[in-house]
Structures are given as C-alpha cells and as structure tokens.
Design a protein around this motif. Structure first.
Motif, PDB file in Angstrom:
ATOM      1  N   TYR A   1      12.009   9.601  41.729  1.00 48.31           N
ATOM      2  CA  TYR A   1      11.830  10.931  41.932  1.00 48.31           C
ATOM      3  C   TYR A   1      12.196  11.702  40.424  1.00 48.31           C
ATOM      4  CZ  TYR A   1      12.160  10.610  46.806  1.00 48.31           C
ATOM      5  OH  TYR A   1      12.071  10.420  48.212  1.00 48.31           O
TER       6      TYR A   1
ATOM      7  N   HIS B   1      15.317  22.825  39.413  1.00 49.76           N
ATOM      8  CA  HIS B   1      14.257  22.479  40.554  1.00 49.76           C
ATOM      9  C   HIS B   1      14.901  21.346  41.533  1.00 49.76           C
ATOM     10  CE1 HIS B   1      10.992  25.284  39.622  1.00 49.76           C
ATOM     11  NE2 HIS B   1      11.528  24.914  38.203  1.00 49.76           N
ATOM     12  N   GLY B   2      14.353  21.120  42.735  1.00 48.32           N
ATOM     13  CA  GLY B   2      14.614  19.991  43.615  1.00 48.32           C
ATOM     14  C   GLY B   2      14.007  18.802  42.799  1.00 48.32           C
ATOM     15  N   LEU B   3      14.064  17.574  43.820  1.00 45.13           N
ATOM     16  CA  LEU B   3      13.596  16.439  43.424  1.00 45.13           C
ATOM     17  C   LEU B   3      12.005  16.360  43.861  1.00 45.13           C
ATOM     18  CD1 LEU B   3      16.561  15.715  42.734  1.00 45.13           C
ATOM     19  CD2 LEU B   3      15.945  13.181  43.284  1.00 45.13           C
TER      20      LEU B   3
ATOM     21  N   PHE C   1       8.961  13.726  44.782  1.00 49.89           N
ATOM     22  CA  PHE C   1       8.575  12.247  44.739  1.00 49.89           C
ATOM     23  C   PHE C   1       7.545  12.007  43.822  1.00 49.89           C
ATOM     24  CE2 PHE C   1       7.940   8.291  46.918  1.00 49.89           C
ATOM     25  CZ  PHE C   1       6.254   8.219  47.156  1.00 49.89           C
TER      26      PHE C   1
ATOM     27  N   TYR D   1      18.074  16.141  55.600  1.00 47.54           N
ATOM     28  CA  TYR D   1      19.170  15.487  54.924  1.00 47.54           C
ATOM     29  C   TYR D   1      19.840  16.807  53.852  1.00 47.54           C
ATOM     30  CZ  TYR D   1      16.138  11.820  55.517  1.00 47.54           C
ATOM     31  OH  TYR D   1      15.300  10.633  56.243  1.00 47.54           O
TER      32      TYR D   1
ATOM     33  N   PHE E   1      20.993  20.538  48.056  1.00 49.80           N
ATOM     34  CA  PHE E   1      19.788  20.318  47.977  1.00 49.80           C
ATOM     35  C   PHE E   1      19.246  19.702  49.718  1.00 49.80           C
ATOM     36  CE2 PHE E   1      17.838  20.882  44.194  1.00 49.80           C
ATOM     37  CZ  PHE E   1      18.851  20.496  43.257  1.00 49.80           C
TER      38      PHE E   1
ATOM     39  N   ASP F   1       8.810   9.276  52.468  1.00 48.01           N
ATOM     40  CA  ASP F   1       9.034  10.063  51.233  1.00 48.01           C
ATOM     41  C   ASP F   1       9.971  11.230  51.889  1.00 48.01           C
ATOM     42  OD1 ASP F   1       5.563   9.853  50.478  1.00 48.01           O
ATOM     43  OD2 ASP F   1       6.966   8.419  50.216  1.00 48.01           O
ATOM     44  N   TYR F   2      10.907  11.724  50.834  1.00 50.60           N
ATOM     45  CA  TYR F   2      11.575  12.909  51.115  1.00 50.60           C
ATOM     46  C   TYR F   2      10.816  14.156  50.463  1.00 50.60           C
ATOM     47  CZ  TYR F   2      16.095  10.511  52.387  1.00 50.60           C
ATOM     48  OH  TYR F   2      16.943  10.030  53.064  1.00 50.60           O
TER      49      TYR F   2
ATOM     50  N   PHE G   1      12.095  17.740  49.075  1.00 50.46           N
ATOM     51  CA  PHE G   1      13.327  18.308  48.532  1.00 50.46           C
ATOM     52  C   PHE G   1      13.055  19.955  48.386  1.00 50.46           C
ATOM     53  CE2 PHE G   1      16.759  15.697  47.820  1.00 50.46           C
ATOM     54  CZ  PHE G   1      16.275  14.290  47.741  1.00 50.46           C
ATOM     55  N   GLY G   2      13.989  20.633  48.800  1.00 50.27           N
ATOM     56  CA  GLY G   2      14.065  22.010  48.338  1.00 50.27           C
ATOM     57  C   GLY G   2      14.437  22.160  47.031  1.00 50.27           C
ATOM     58  N   SER G   3      14.498  23.617  46.726  1.00 52.24           N
ATOM     59  CA  SER G   3      14.795  23.777  45.261  1.00 52.24           C
ATOM     60  C   SER G   3      16.233  24.012  45.092  1.00 52.24           C
ATOM     61  CB  SER G   3      14.016  25.224  44.962  1.00 52.24           C
ATOM     62  OG  SER G   3      12.678  25.020  44.910  1.00 52.24           O
TER      63      SER G   3
END
Lengths: 113, 113
Positions: free
Chosen positions: A36, A42-44, A46, B33, B91, B101-102, B104-106
């Motif tokens: 990732y 910012h978030g992660l 993929f 999560y 997060f 795949d995850y 993610f939010g910011s």
C-alpha cells in the motif's frame, strides 16, 4: 502470528532511478501479501497483491513486486521513479483464515528531482 | 473508484469526553476495520467487524472502545472516556471479503487535550 519487517525506514533516490523497497515476513500458513502507498495526509491506497501463481505481480503506476518463499520476501520495485512516487510504502500480510491485515512499519521514499 | 468516507476529518476533544468517529464504507463491502496511526508511525490494527459482530481485536482496542454499524448506516468507533494517548489518526477500511483489497478512508485526526 504473522509479522512484517521493512528494514529501510527511509530511501532517497533521484527521478528516473530504479528503486527496490524491501519487505520480509514470517507466517506459518497460506497468506496474502500486499503493498500500500500513503501520501502525506491521506489514507492508504492499494498497490498490488500476491496470493499464488506467478511470483511477480504487477501493480499500478509501474510498480511490481516479487514473492520469494525461500527468502520470505515480497520486495517492491519500480524501474523508473517519478517525483510523485514520494510517499510512505507499507508492506502487509494477512492469513487466508484470518480477518486482519498486519502492516509493516513503512518505508518513506523520497524522489529528488 | 469506490471510496470510504470518514467524518469528521479532524476532531479536538477534552480528555474524559466521549467521541464518535464515523465511517461510510464502500457500499457492497462486508468487512470493516479500524486502524490507529500515531504521527509518523506504523498502522496499528484495532478491530474488524463482520455481520454485526467484532471478529478480532487487538490489545489497543481498550474497554473504552466500541464499534457498531446499526442498520447498515455508518460504521462507528466510539471512545468513552477519551484519554490523552488516544490522540492519533484513525483510519477506517472496508473490504469485500477476507484477503480482499482494503479500501481506506482518509482518516480522522483526533486530538485529545
């Protein structure tokens, strides 16, 4: 228990250089391995994942990673980096029978122009 | 692509008060999560949630923490009461299945003062 080790906390390269970000893992069973990217604030996002088959997996933006069972590794590579590739890269592992993804400590990549 | 939305993006709260962090996951995802990231450090798993239940949680998921997703609305993380060490970026992530795949939010940047 699965663990992920990213030995390089920081990597600095010049634009156009190739780069390899290292990831080693330990786990006793079948696993998913992922990378990732996290840009500042910012978030992660993929990048790519390996579960089985061809040990070299292609991801977005020219990234690829190679799985090696003998080395317990899943290193990320890019042939020619761009300044926009500067970010923190996280390697991750999850067991096929489990619910959580465990992340490495991250490698901060800085691409100088 | 599909996104995970986190509300609010920033929250400042007095120690001892209650806070609720909201997450709107990807609409067809089934696994949810929460991760905690202290500035510059690793993403630490807190909890995952599926079919209305906590499936797995870490030692960081203290008794003051709780999660729920009532009637398919927001997936929430509640901390009551908050402590200074709860200051971090939280997060939210969602996935379609195990090993998927995850997304993610910011993140929600929480500051407990």
């Amino acid at each position: 228990t699965q663990t992920v080790s990213q030995s390089d906390a920081h990597v600095t390269v010049f634009e156009g250089d190739s780069v390899e970000l290292r990831c080693n893992y330990s786990y006793g069973g079948s696993i998913y391995l992922s990378w990732y990217i996290q840009h500042h604030g910012h978030g992660l996002q993929f990048l790519l994942k390996y579960y089985s088959g061809n040990p070299v997996v292609q991801g977005v933006n020219g990234f690829e990673a190679e799985f090696s069972k003998s080395d317990s590794s899943f290193h990320l590579r890019k042939a020619s980096v761009h300044w926009s590739d500067s970010a923190v890269y996280f390697c991750a592992v999850s067991g096929t029978g489990g619910y959580k993804v465990v992340f490495g400590s991250g490698t901060r990549l800085l691409v100088s122009p | 692509g599909p996104k995970v939305l986190q509300i609010p993006s920033h929250q400042i709260i007095d120690m001892g008060q209650m806070v609720t962090l909201n997450c709107d996951p990807v609409s067809n995802h089934l696994y949810f999560y929460w991760y905690k990231q202290i500035l510059g450090q690793q993403m630490e798993f807190l909890v995952n949630f599926y079919n209305g239940k906590v499936m797995e949680k870490s030692k960081l998921f203290k008794d003051q923490f709780s999660v729920e997703r009532p009637d398919g609305s927001y997936f929430t993380l509640k901390i009551q009461p908050t402590a200074l060490e709860d200051s971090a970026v939280y997060f939210c992530a969602s996935s379609l299945g195990q090993g998927a795949d995850y997304t993610f939010g910011s993140g929600t940047r929480l500051l407990v003062i």
